[in-house]
Write a protein that holds these residues in place. Sequence first.
Motif, PDB file in Angstrom:
ATOM      1  N   THR A 114       0.865  -1.169   0.000  1.00  0.00           N
ATOM      2  CA  THR A 114       0.000   0.000   0.000  1.00  0.00           C
ATOM      3  C   THR A 114       0.908   1.226   0.000  1.00  0.00           C
ATOM      4  OG1 THR A 114      -1.619   1.292   1.279  1.00  0.00           O
ATOM      5  CG2 THR A 114      -0.288  -0.277   2.526  1.00  0.00           C
ATOM      6  N   VAL A 115       0.925   1.937  -1.096  1.00  0.00           N
ATOM      7  CA  VAL A 115       1.896   3.017  -1.297  1.00  0.00           C
ATOM      8  C   VAL A 115       1.397   4.292  -0.601  1.00  0.00           C
ATOM      9  CG1 VAL A 115       3.159   4.390  -2.978  1.00  0.00           C
ATOM     10  CG2 VAL A 115       2.576   2.006  -3.500  1.00  0.00           C
ATOM     11  N   LEU A 116       2.233   4.832   0.289  1.00  0.00           N
ATOM     12  CA  LEU A 116       1.847   5.989   1.090  1.00  0.00           C
ATOM     13  C   LEU A 116       2.965   7.032   1.089  1.00  0.00           C
ATOM     14  CD1 LEU A 116       0.471   4.094   4.230  1.00  0.00           C
ATOM     15  CD2 LEU A 116      -0.873   5.011   2.326  1.00  0.00           C
ATOM     16  N   THR A 117       2.552   8.290   1.108  1.00  0.00           N
ATOM     17  CA  THR A 117       3.490   9.388   1.298  1.00  0.00           C
ATOM     18  C   THR A 117       3.510   9.737   2.774  1.00  0.00           C
ATOM     19  OG1 THR A 117       3.081  10.259  -0.920  1.00  0.00           O
ATOM     20  CG2 THR A 117       4.054  11.756   0.685  1.00  0.00           C
ATOM     21  N   GLY A 118       4.660   9.604   3.382  1.00  0.00           N
ATOM     22  CA  GLY A 118       4.806   9.911   4.796  1.00  0.00           C
ATOM     23  C   GLY A 118       5.499  11.237   5.010  1.00  0.00           C
ATOM     24  N   PRO A 119       5.793  11.567   6.246  1.00  0.00           N
ATOM     25  CA  PRO A 119       6.443  12.856   6.531  1.00  0.00           C
ATOM     26  C   PRO A 119       7.860  12.948   5.978  1.00  0.00           C
ATOM     27  CG  PRO A 119       6.273  11.506   8.513  1.00  0.00           C
ATOM     28  CD  PRO A 119       5.464  10.819   7.463  1.00  0.00           C
ATOM     29  N   LYS A 120       8.508  11.789   5.760  1.00  0.00           N
ATOM     30  CA  LYS A 120       9.905  11.805   5.311  1.00  0.00           C
ATOM     31  C   LYS A 120      10.127  11.133   3.963  1.00  0.00           C
ATOM     32  CE  LYS A 120      11.806  11.853  10.017  1.00  0.00           C
ATOM     33  NZ  LYS A 120      12.705  11.158  10.984  1.00  0.00           N
ATOM     34  N   LYS A 121       9.174  10.316   3.496  1.00  0.00           N
ATOM     35  CA  LYS A 121       9.410   9.539   2.276  1.00  0.00           C
ATOM     36  C   LYS A 121       8.090   9.057   1.704  1.00  0.00           C
ATOM     37  CE  LYS A 121      10.300   5.670   5.392  1.00  0.00           C
ATOM     38  NZ  LYS A 121      11.324   4.809   5.987  1.00  0.00           N
ATOM     39  N   LYS A 122       8.136   8.699   0.425  1.00  0.00           N
ATOM     40  CA  LYS A 122       7.039   7.966  -0.194  1.00  0.00           C
ATOM     41  C   LYS A 122       7.512   6.528  -0.330  1.00  0.00           C
ATOM     42  CE  LYS A 122       4.048   7.465  -4.216  1.00  0.00           C
ATOM     43  NZ  LYS A 122       3.621   7.953  -5.543  1.00  0.00           N
ATOM     44  N   LEU A 123       6.840   5.635   0.378  1.00  0.00           N
ATOM     45  CA  LEU A 123       7.254   4.241   0.406  1.00  0.00           C
ATOM     46  C   LEU A 123       6.080   3.395   0.866  1.00  0.00           C
ATOM     47  CD1 LEU A 123       9.700   2.340   0.012  1.00  0.00           C
ATOM     48  CD2 LEU A 123      10.215   2.653   2.440  1.00  0.00           C
ATOM     49  N   GLY A 124       5.968   2.222   0.296  1.00  0.00           N
ATOM     50  CA  GLY A 124       4.849   1.357   0.617  1.00  0.00           C
ATOM     51  C   GLY A 124       4.995   0.640   1.942  1.00  0.00           C
ATOM     52  N   ILE A 125       3.832   0.236   2.479  1.00  0.00           N
ATOM     53  CA  ILE A 125       3.812  -0.780   3.521  1.00  0.00           C
ATOM     54  C   ILE A 125       3.767  -2.111   2.776  1.00  0.00           C
ATOM     55  CG2 ILE A 125       2.544  -1.768   5.453  1.00  0.00           C
ATOM     56  CD1 ILE A 125       1.384   0.974   6.031  1.00  0.00           C
ATOM     57  N   ASN A 126       4.899  -2.783   2.745  1.00  0.00           N
ATOM     58  CA  ASN A 126       5.031  -4.037   1.998  1.00  0.00           C
ATOM     59  C   ASN A 126       4.939  -5.202   2.968  1.00  0.00           C
ATOM     60  OD1 ASN A 126       6.147  -3.206  -0.921  1.00  0.00           O
ATOM     61  ND2 ASN A 126       7.015  -1.829   0.627  1.00  0.00           N
ATOM     62  N   SER A 127       3.883  -6.002   2.834  1.00  0.00           N
ATOM     63  CA  SER A 127       3.658  -7.077   3.787  1.00  0.00           C
ATOM     64  C   SER A 127       2.699  -8.100   3.207  1.00  0.00           C
ATOM     65  CB  SER A 127       3.074  -6.503   5.086  1.00  0.00           C
ATOM     66  OG  SER A 127       2.551  -7.510   5.913  1.00  0.00           O
ATOM     67  N   ASP A 128       2.865  -9.356   3.592  1.00  0.00           N
ATOM     68  CA  ASP A 128       1.880 -10.360   3.200  1.00  0.00           C
ATOM     69  C   ASP A 128       0.519 -10.058   3.812  1.00  0.00           C
ATOM     70  OD1 ASP A 128       3.713 -11.711   1.695  1.00  0.00           O
ATOM     71  OD2 ASP A 128       4.011 -13.360   3.107  1.00  0.00           O
ATOM     72  N   PHE A 129       0.484  -9.366   4.944  1.00  0.00           N
ATOM     73  CA  PHE A 129      -0.782  -9.013   5.579  1.00  0.00           C
ATOM     74  C   PHE A 129      -1.532  -7.923   4.816  1.00  0.00           C
ATOM     75  CE2 PHE A 129       1.660 -10.327   9.531  1.00  0.00           C
ATOM     76  CZ  PHE A 129       1.045 -11.563   9.630  1.00  0.00           C
ATOM     77  N   THR A 130      -0.818  -7.242   3.894  1.00  0.00           N
ATOM     78  CA  THR A 130      -1.447  -6.161   3.124  1.00  0.00           C
ATOM     79  C   THR A 130      -2.397  -6.698   2.057  1.00  0.00           C
ATOM     80  OG1 THR A 130       0.583  -4.872   3.417  1.00  0.00           O
ATOM     81  CG2 THR A 130      -0.937  -4.090   1.762  1.00  0.00           C
ATOM     82  N   VAL A 131      -2.143  -7.887   1.566  1.00  0.00           N
ATOM     83  CA  VAL A 131      -2.885  -8.436   0.426  1.00  0.00           C
ATOM     84  C   VAL A 131      -4.375  -8.547   0.746  1.00  0.00           C
ATOM     85  CG1 VAL A 131      -3.118 -10.436  -1.100  1.00  0.00           C
ATOM     86  CG2 VAL A 131      -0.854  -9.727  -0.300  1.00  0.00           C
ATOM     87  N   PHE A 132      -5.213  -8.158  -0.213  1.00  0.00           N
ATOM     88  CA  PHE A 132      -6.655  -8.241  -0.014  1.00  0.00           C
ATOM     89  C   PHE A 132      -7.100  -9.685   0.164  1.00  0.00           C
ATOM     90  CE2 PHE A 132      -6.753  -4.006  -2.112  1.00  0.00           C
ATOM     91  CZ  PHE A 132      -7.555  -3.348  -1.183  1.00  0.00           C
ATOM     92  N   ASP A 133      -8.160  -9.858   0.942  1.00  0.00           N
ATOM     93  CA  ASP A 133      -8.777 -11.174   1.108  1.00  0.00           C
ATOM     94  C   ASP A 133      -9.741 -11.493  -0.030  1.00  0.00           C
ATOM     95  OD1 ASP A 133      -7.741 -11.819   3.863  1.00  0.00           O
ATOM     96  OD2 ASP A 133      -8.800  -9.960   4.314  1.00  0.00           O
ATOM     97  N   GLN A 134     -10.297 -10.459  -0.630  1.00  0.00           N
ATOM     98  CA  GLN A 134     -11.309 -10.635  -1.672  1.00  0.00           C
ATOM     99  C   GLN A 134     -11.185  -9.494  -2.667  1.00  0.00           C
ATOM    100  OE1 GLN A 134     -14.415 -12.917  -1.962  1.00  0.00           O
ATOM    101  NE2 GLN A 134     -14.068 -12.040  -3.981  1.00  0.00           N
ATOM    102  N   VAL A 135     -11.281  -9.827  -3.947  1.00  0.00           N
ATOM    103  CA  VAL A 135     -11.311  -8.818  -5.000  1.00  0.00           C
ATOM    104  C   VAL A 135     -12.515  -9.086  -5.890  1.00  0.00           C
ATOM    105  CG1 VAL A 135     -10.124  -7.893  -7.031  1.00  0.00           C
ATOM    106  CG2 VAL A 135      -8.810  -8.481  -4.994  1.00  0.00           C
ATOM    107  N   ILE A 136     -13.228  -8.015  -6.237  1.00  0.00           N
ATOM    108  CA  ILE A 136     -14.340  -8.107  -7.175  1.00  0.00           C
ATOM    109  C   ILE A 136     -13.976  -7.291  -8.405  1.00  0.00           C
ATOM    110  CG2 ILE A 136     -16.782  -7.572  -7.574  1.00  0.00           C
ATOM    111  CD1 ILE A 136     -17.257  -8.001  -4.591  1.00  0.00           C
TER     112      ILE A 136
END
Length: 355
Positions: free
Chosen positions: A151-173
């Motif tokens: 999930t790509v986010l712009t933070g106070p110091k950088k633009k960088l994703g939260i990269n994690s297996d927990f990030t993946v959606f459970d369901q996509v339509i």
Amino acid sequence: MFRNFKVVSHVVFGRGSFNQLDDILRPHRTSPDGFMVFLLDDVFQDAPLRTRLPLHDGDMLILVNVQDEPKTSQVDRLRDQVKAFSPKLPDGVIGIGGGSVMDLAKAVSLMLTNPGSSADYQGWDLIRHPAVYHVAIPTLSGTGAEVSRTTVLTGPKKKLGINSDFTVFDQVILDPELIRDVPKEQRFYTGMDCYIHCVESLEGTYLNMFSQAYGEKAMDLCRDVFLKDLPDSDDRLMMASYFGGMSIAYSQVGIAHALSYGLSFVLGIHHGIGNCLVFNQLEPYYPEGVREFKQMMAYQDIALPQHVLRSVSDEQVERMIDVALILDPLWENALGKDWKMIMTRDRIREIYQAI
């Protein structure tokens, strides 16, 4: 060691599949006083799509503005808004919109179960607790956010994703009817995010048969969409986005994405058009891809903005370079382990100044 990546566990594809949303969510409504959180792009505030949401009594609907790309501060505010709504965790978070809304849905679902600020988790595999159940319903296609572990986010110091297996959606339509009325320019810029994913994945040093299989199919679909006039182009673009996202799940993106992050962090330029602005200058690195990209622009009658960085200060350019250089895996994928000898600050500055 081979990475054991998580992928989306449930996917529905087809025109009209959005109508099944209530049935899909029902098994996840765990108690009579439970609730779902719907994050809906506010462009649909007065649109028919809003009236089609299967809201139950007690559910929470949040209209989110993504005129600016998602920020860690926005994620934290949304998380606090949900927690103020109920002392219980929601049964699920549903993101309905383009890549920015889907990224917000992923981030909020994570931050409901992990302490602190979302800025604390910008990086790789820093999340410790599983997210609440979360669902993606794209109304734009190209980013691959519906399938990625980022999930790509712009933070106070950088633009960088939260990269994690927990990030993946459970369901996509995936309902191609939902992308039918996207404006031409927005459709192109978002679709080119997918095309550029494929070029960078297929020409990267991390390439493997898993990535290649998905990337080649996604690229063929992009050619169908942007170099032909086909009646099912929405279906093809939606699947290109899905396959394009899968192509980088086991590899990486490259130069265009790294430099686009700098444009976005400093100037607020949206990711899709930022990728296009940068990629247009990268013929020395991706010659065939850039030539075909220009053919697609001509076929779709798209004119990129010119002289975008003409009034940008030297200080801003240096900050963009700082942001881009944080992304080591992208550079290594593009140029190999000795990439720092190739992509110097001076060379990056030349590329930015040509935009």
